[in-house]
Design a protein around this motif. Structure first.
Motif, PDB file in Angstrom:
ATOM      1  N   LEU A 108      22.882 -33.467   8.209  1.00 15.67           N
ATOM      2  CA  LEU A 108      22.124 -33.664   9.442  1.00 15.67           C
ATOM      3  C   LEU A 108      22.866 -33.032  10.613  1.00 15.67           C
ATOM      4  N   ASP A 109      22.109 -32.390  11.486  1.00 16.83           N
ATOM      5  CA  ASP A 109      22.651 -31.870  12.750  1.00 16.83           C
ATOM      6  C   ASP A 109      22.309 -32.914  13.811  1.00 16.83           C
ATOM      7  N   VAL A 110      23.319 -33.617  14.307  1.00 14.95           N
ATOM      8  CA  VAL A 110      23.113 -34.795  15.152  1.00 14.95           C
ATOM      9  C   VAL A 110      23.670 -34.540  16.549  1.00 14.95           C
ATOM     10  N   LEU A 111      22.867 -34.853  17.558  1.00 14.17           N
ATOM     11  CA  LEU A 111      23.330 -34.937  18.937  1.00 14.17           C
ATOM     12  C   LEU A 111      23.577 -36.405  19.259  1.00 14.17           C
ATOM     13  N   TRP A 112      24.706 -36.720  19.929  1.00  7.54           N
ATOM     14  CA  TRP A 112      25.011 -38.110  20.230  1.00  7.54           C
ATOM     15  C   TRP A 112      25.473 -38.265  21.675  1.00  7.54           C
ATOM     16  N   TRP A 113      25.255 -39.471  22.183  1.00  2.70           N
ATOM     17  CA  TRP A 113      25.695 -39.850  23.521  1.00  2.70           C
ATOM     18  C   TRP A 113      26.300 -41.250  23.427  1.00  2.70           C
ATOM     19  N   ALA A 114      27.424 -41.442  24.059  1.00  4.30           N
ATOM     20  CA  ALA A 114      28.100 -42.742  24.012  1.00  4.30           C
ATOM     21  C   ALA A 114      28.347 -43.228  25.434  1.00  4.30           C
ATOM     22  N   TYR A 115      27.924 -44.478  25.717  1.00  5.56           N
ATOM     23  CA  TYR A 115      28.046 -45.059  27.043  1.00  5.56           C
ATOM     24  C   TYR A 115      28.872 -46.337  26.957  1.00  5.56           C
ATOM     25  N   PRO A 116      30.059 -46.380  27.571  1.00  7.10           N
ATOM     26  CA  PRO A 116      30.837 -47.627  27.579  1.00  7.10           C
ATOM     27  C   PRO A 116      30.083 -48.715  28.319  1.00  7.10           C
ATOM     28  N   LEU A 117      30.110 -49.913  27.768  1.00  5.40           N
ATOM     29  CA  LEU A 117      29.458 -51.059  28.389  1.00  5.40           C
ATOM     30  C   LEU A 117      30.527 -51.909  29.045  1.00  5.40           C
ATOM     31  N   ILE A 118      30.300 -52.287  30.274  1.00 11.06           N
ATOM     32  CA  ILE A 118      31.289 -53.060  31.016  1.00 11.06           C
ATOM     33  C   ILE A 118      30.712 -54.412  31.367  1.00 11.06           C
ATOM     34  N   GLY A 119      31.595 -55.307  31.818  1.00  9.11           N
ATOM     35  CA  GLY A 119      31.155 -56.631  32.180  1.00  9.11           C
ATOM     36  C   GLY A 119      31.342 -57.618  31.033  1.00  9.11           C
ATOM     37  N   GLY A 164      30.550 -60.204  27.866  1.00 11.04           N
ATOM     38  CA  GLY A 164      29.785 -60.044  26.635  1.00 11.04           C
ATOM     39  C   GLY A 164      30.572 -59.272  25.599  1.00 11.04           C
ATOM     40  N   PRO A 165      30.188 -59.409  24.317  1.00 10.41           N
ATOM     41  CA  PRO A 165      30.952 -58.766  23.234  1.00 10.41           C
ATOM     42  C   PRO A 165      30.669 -57.279  23.089  1.00 10.41           C
ATOM     43  N   SER A 166      29.553 -56.784  23.641  1.00  9.75           N
ATOM     44  CA  SER A 166      29.188 -55.383  23.448  1.00  9.75           C
ATOM     45  C   SER A 166      30.131 -54.478  24.229  1.00  9.75           C
ATOM     46  N   ARG A 167      30.549 -53.370  23.597  1.00  9.51           N
ATOM     47  CA  ARG A 167      31.485 -52.463  24.247  1.00  9.51           C
ATOM     48  C   ARG A 167      30.929 -51.059  24.413  1.00  9.51           C
ATOM     49  N   LEU A 168      30.038 -50.627  23.503  1.00 14.83           N
ATOM     50  CA  LEU A 168      29.612 -49.223  23.500  1.00 14.83           C
ATOM     51  C   LEU A 168      28.159 -49.132  23.081  1.00 14.83           C
ATOM     52  N   ARG A 198      33.425 -55.099  20.629  1.00 11.92           N
ATOM     53  CA  ARG A 198      34.798 -54.804  21.020  1.00 11.92           C
ATOM     54  C   ARG A 198      35.737 -54.646  19.813  1.00 11.92           C
ATOM     55  N   ALA A 199      35.298 -55.100  18.654  1.00 11.36           N
ATOM     56  CA  ALA A 199      36.096 -54.944  17.442  1.00 11.36           C
ATOM     57  C   ALA A 199      35.770 -53.649  16.710  1.00 11.36           C
ATOM     58  N   GLY A 200      34.859 -52.865  17.264  1.00 11.81           N
ATOM     59  CA  GLY A 200      34.492 -51.621  16.620  1.00 11.81           C
ATOM     60  C   GLY A 200      33.440 -51.777  15.551  1.00 11.81           C
ATOM     61  N   LEU A 201      32.805 -52.949  15.464  1.00 15.23           N
ATOM     62  CA  LEU A 201      31.784 -53.212  14.452  1.00 15.23           C
ATOM     63  C   LEU A 201      30.389 -53.048  15.055  1.00 15.23           C
ATOM     64  N   VAL A 202      29.446 -52.658  14.223  1.00 20.02           N
ATOM     65  CA  VAL A 202      28.061 -52.492  14.658  1.00 20.02           C
ATOM     66  C   VAL A 202      27.449 -53.862  14.893  1.00 20.02           C
ATOM     67  N   SER A 203      26.908 -54.082  16.113  1.00 26.37           N
ATOM     68  CA  SER A 203      26.232 -55.345  16.406  1.00 26.37           C
ATOM     69  C   SER A 203      24.725 -55.160  16.545  1.00 26.37           C
ATOM     70  N   HIS A 204      24.259 -53.934  16.689  1.00 23.96           N
ATOM     71  CA  HIS A 204      22.814 -53.659  16.750  1.00 23.96           C
ATOM     72  C   HIS A 204      22.557 -52.311  16.086  1.00 23.96           C
ATOM     73  N   TRP A 205      21.547 -52.264  15.247  1.00 21.90           N
ATOM     74  CA  TRP A 205      21.220 -51.053  14.474  1.00 21.90           C
ATOM     75  C   TRP A 205      19.702 -50.944  14.456  1.00 21.90           C
ATOM     76  N   SER A 206      19.133 -49.988  15.190  1.00 28.73           N
ATOM     77  CA  SER A 206      17.679 -49.897  15.333  1.00 28.73           C
ATOM     78  C   SER A 206      17.045 -49.288  14.097  1.00 28.73           C
ATOM     79  N   SER A 207      15.712 -49.407  14.037  1.00 32.49           N
ATOM     80  CA  SER A 207      15.002 -48.759  12.932  1.00 32.49           C
ATOM     81  C   SER A 207      15.127 -47.250  13.011  1.00 32.49           C
ATOM     82  N   GLY A 208      15.257 -46.720  14.235  1.00 31.78           N
ATOM     83  CA  GLY A 208      15.492 -45.284  14.368  1.00 31.78           C
ATOM     84  C   GLY A 208      16.814 -44.870  13.756  1.00 31.78           C
ATOM     85  N   ALA A 209      17.852 -45.741  13.852  1.00 33.53           N
ATOM     86  CA  ALA A 209      19.137 -45.457  13.217  1.00 33.53           C
ATOM     87  C   ALA A 209      18.990 -45.484  11.703  1.00 33.53           C
TER      88      ALA A 209
END
Length: 815
Positions: A122-133, A135-139, A32-43
């Motif tokens: 890099l030519d990047v395709l992205w998708w963003a899904y808001p998280l509700i409920g 917990g600290p995760s937002r997106l 919710r603060a706009g900070l990365v909380s999870h970063w996969s190996s694919g990222a």
């Protein structure tokens, strides 16, 4: 960074072997603060930043934040292929900043290392899904390398606009938050069906992937998400709704409002899904789909479908255009009654003008949103429609037009409107309306396919059932056919009435065991064989033996029951033979009594090795014979004897006509619950032919007998008061008797004339070879007789029985 040297692999796959239809994904979770909380190996592999350097940093520093991309980091304008973000949805920066409460998607070019501006972009395709409920995760952000689609998969930019993300095993997702388990709860616009699909992918695959298809769009992907290429039609009059400044609404209250709004839309879509598609009837489905939107989502809903969808002609061919005819099939609104009836009547068919938002939705297959219909726009739209003023109906309203699609083909569209006193449609409503249309399109396509299959089944069944003549020589006939209640409605029941020489009529009822297309095809083969053998005057018992041999040659599964009866109206006699069929009912005209005829049952056709025995029954004028298949009398859970008794009772009921008598039987037996099989019913009233309407003579095989035959016929027709038929009858009788005299093997030549609703002439001799029509030259003295008969007679034919043949022809009675 050498991205080609390191690639995710799944168990059982070698390095470099990317699964067909799948591309590795980067998975990022933003708090919710706009900070990365999870970063996969694919990222890490896609963006060149390790987890230890990404977690805790602002997401905007690491991710492609803008879909507009006015310039790259070097200050150079971006290539044309990536310019022109069309305003159909917010960019990732809006999502990262918490300014979007719905799913977004886009495309951008970035440098994998922000510190290396000269590196490969890099030519990047992205998708963003808001998280509700809670917990600290937002997106939840997913990203993929678009070059893999082009270089390794061969997909162009237009195809890339249709792709949708899938998810991978939980090893790449934040296990601490149990993200994969809670997807239905925290991702808006995702139903349980889709969440189940995602979870199954999580368990199946070994790494996060992008699953793409040209023909299927995952519902959580915004229809407006990916920026369009230049040259594509742009959606006009779409103005993103302004949001209240964040400072005016407490953060917690705003999140609660967003949470409630998303929940409301999910509940609405779930409610709609449960309401529509309750039946496969196309008309009922159309009404359900239209009514589902009013009043909760809109104040007006009008559904328009392509003509091919309504006509049951199969799937529409190609995309719609300016010539495509649309039918307004249903309208629902909560305005005063009758307000829309004259201007937008249900059932109207027309092609929509090109310069209208309706046409734009139809040809692009994309939703069109007009937050408020201005006076200028209402006048422009109204001007495209002749002889109707739409301005009072649409002016000041909010307009949303959503396509009804199936398998990426537009079947029609829905017009949704809100009154000026309601909040205007916004981008979230656009997503909700698109999802509503997606579900409605699927349900409508199911109903369309069912209607089409029913039409095909009915056409096939009708083509195989004969068009029985209601009046045959000496008898009247009525028939009924009821399709079964099983899916498909195709069965193997059939009936037939076949004209035979000697004024006789063959009456047939059969029932192929089983149901569906195979049974119907077998029925067609057996019916054709019966007609052919009957026309050749094959004796009834021999006919069923031949039919049994044919069925066994066609295959082991060819089994059928059949009842074959020949009615001779001159002798007043029925000849019946049975192959495993239920017995017929004979209703006596003298006292109105009815009885099941006691016939040797025999074995069904196709069993083989069982003899068939013919039985002769004397009948009187006015008696009625009723033949049917077991679908009418047999009901699961009941004894068939009860059904046969009910058949006897209902058949004996007095009726004003043959049709009324058939209807009485159907009403009496078809109301018994549990019937699923199809039904064939044939009823014949055996009128007979009076003796005074039959004349028979024996002629010698002498050429002088031809003149005598003409004289006998002339005298008989004058006695019957038919002088207008004499000349033609003398000519035709002369030709047929001459052939018999020339080719007869003995002195036995028979001539018979029968009067019914036409004149029937029969000439019989001892030569079994059937006559053949030949072509006669200018100098030939013979060979023209049958041509004359064929030209002047209403019908003619020939048949052989034993060592004798009969040539017959019919002459219409005129005057």
């Amino acid at each position: 960074m050498d991205r080609g040297s390191e690639r995710d692999t799944a168990p059982g796959r070698g390095a470099g072997d990317t699964a067909a239809g799948r591309i590795p994904l980067a998975v990022v979770v933003v708090d919710r603060a706009g900070l990365v909380s999870h970063w996969s190996s694919g990222a890490r592999r896609l963006f060149g930043v390790g987890r230890e350097n990404a977690v805790g940093r602002p997401a905007a520093d690491l991710l492609p934040v803008s879909g507009a991309l006015p310039e790259d980091l070097s200050g150079d304008p971006m290539p044309d292929a990536y310019e022109g973000y069309d305003g159909l949805g917010p960019d990732l920066e809006s999502s990262l900043g918490g300014h979007s409460a719905y799913a977004t998607a886009g495309r951008a070019r970035i440098f994998p290392h922000r510190q290396e501006p000269d590196g490969e972009r890099l030519d990047v395709l992205w998708w963003a899904y808001p998280l509700i409920g809670p917990g600290p995760s937002r997106l939840l952000v997913l990203a993929a390398d678009a070059t893999l689609l082009r270089d390794e998969r061969g997909y162009d930019d237009e195809t890339a606009e249709r792709i949708s993300p899938g998810f991978a095993r939980h090893t790449e997702l934040p296990a601490s938050d149990e993200l994969e388990r809670r997807l239905p709860e925290i991702l808006p616009s995702m139903g349980p069906g889709l969440s189940g699909r995602i979870v199954s992918q999580i368990l199946e695959l070994g790494y996060p992937v992008l699953e793409f298809s040209q023909f299927d769009r995952v519902p959580v992907t915004p229809y407006w998400g990916v920026p369009r290429r230049p040259g594509r039609m742009r959606t006009e009059a779409v103005v993103p709704q302004e949001r209240a400044p964040a400072a005016l609404v407490p953060a917690g209250a705003e999140q609660d409002l967003e949470y409630a709004a998303v929940r409301e839309r999910l509940e609405f879509l779930n409610e709609v899904s449960s309401r529509i598609g309750s039946s496969l009837d196309l008309g009922e489905t159309i009404r359900e789909v239209t009514s589902a939107a009013v009043p909760r989502f809109a104040d007006f809903a009008g559904t328009h479908l392509r003509a091919a969808v309504l006509a049951g002609e199969g799937f529409p061919d190609g995309p719609p255009d300016a010539s495509t005819v649309m039918f307004r099939v249903w309208v629902e609104h909560n305005d005063e009654p009758g307000r829309w009836d004259d201007t937008v009547p249900v059932g109207e068919a027309f092609a929509f003008p090109e310069h209208t938002p309706f046409y734009q939705c139809m040809v692009t297959g994309e939703p069109v949103l007009v937050p408020r219909v201005t006076q200028e726009l209402s006048e422009r739209i109204s001007g495209e429609f002749e002889k109707r003023d739409l301005r009072p109906l649409i002016g000041g309203r909010s307009l949303l037009i959503v396509p009804l699609k199936a398998r990426n083909v537009v079947l029609g569209f829905m017009v949704l409107m809100r009154r000026p006193d309601r909040p205007a449609f916004d981008d979230m409503d656009r997503t909700t309306g698109a999802e509503l249309a997606a579900r409605a399109g699927l349900v409508l396509d199911n109903a369309r396919m069912y209607t089409y299959q029913e039409n095909v089944a009915d056409t096939l069944q009708d083509s195989m059932l004969p068009q029985v003549t209601p009046r045959m020589a000496g008898c009247d006939i009525a028939t009924r056919y009821l399709p079964g209640t099983r899916l498909g409605r195709i069965g193997g029941d059939w009936f037939d009435a076949i004209k035979l020489p000697g004024s006789r009529t063959a009456l047939v009822v059969g029932d192929v065991m089983g149901h569906g297309l195979n049974s119907a095809a077998m029925m067609g083969q057996l019916r054709t064989a019966v007609q052919t053998m009957a026309a050749m005057q094959t004796p009834p018992d021999q006919l069923l033996r031949n039919l049994d041999d044919l069925a066994r040659r066609l295959g082991d599964n060819y089994l059928a029951t059949c009842l074959y009866a020949v009615y001779d109206p001159i002798r007043g006699e029925l000849t019946l033979v049975n192959a495993g069929h239920i017995p017929p009912v004979l209703v006596r005209a003298e006292d109105g009594s009815s009885e099941l005829l006691d016939l040797p049952t025999g074995a069904p056709i196709g069993v083989g090795g069982v003899p068939f025995e013919a039985v002769r029954v004397k009948v009187a004028p006015g008696d009625r014979l009723v033949l049917c298949t077991d679908g009418l009398v047999e009901v699961r859970g009941s004894d068939i004897g009860e059904g046969l008794a009910a058949l006897c009772e209902s058949a004996a009921h007095p009726a004003a006509s043959m049709d009324d008598a058939c209807d009485t039987i159907i009403r009496a037996l078809n109301t018994r619950g549990g019937r699923k099989d199809d039904v064939a019913l044939l009823m014949a009233r055996l009128n007979g032919i009076p003796d005074e309407h039959v004349a028979e003579w024996r002629l010698d095989a002498d050429p002088r007998e031809v003149a005598r035959a003409r004289r006998l016929v002339r005298e008989r027709l004058l006695k019957w008061g038919l002088p207008q038929a004499v000349e033609t009858a003398e000519l035709l009788v002369s030709e047929v008797v001459t052939n018999a005299v020339r080719h007869a093997g003995s002195d036995r030549i028979g001539l018979r004339v029968v009067r019914t609703d036409a004149l029937l002439f029969e000439v019989t001799d001892d030569e079994p070879a059937l006559p053949v029509m030949v072509s006669a030259g200018p100098s030939d003295e013979s060979g023209r007789g049958l041509r004359v008969v064929s030209r002047l007679a209403r019908e003619w034919g020939a048949g052989a029985a034993g060592h004798r043949k009969t040539v017959w022809f019919e002459q219409a009675i005129t005057g």
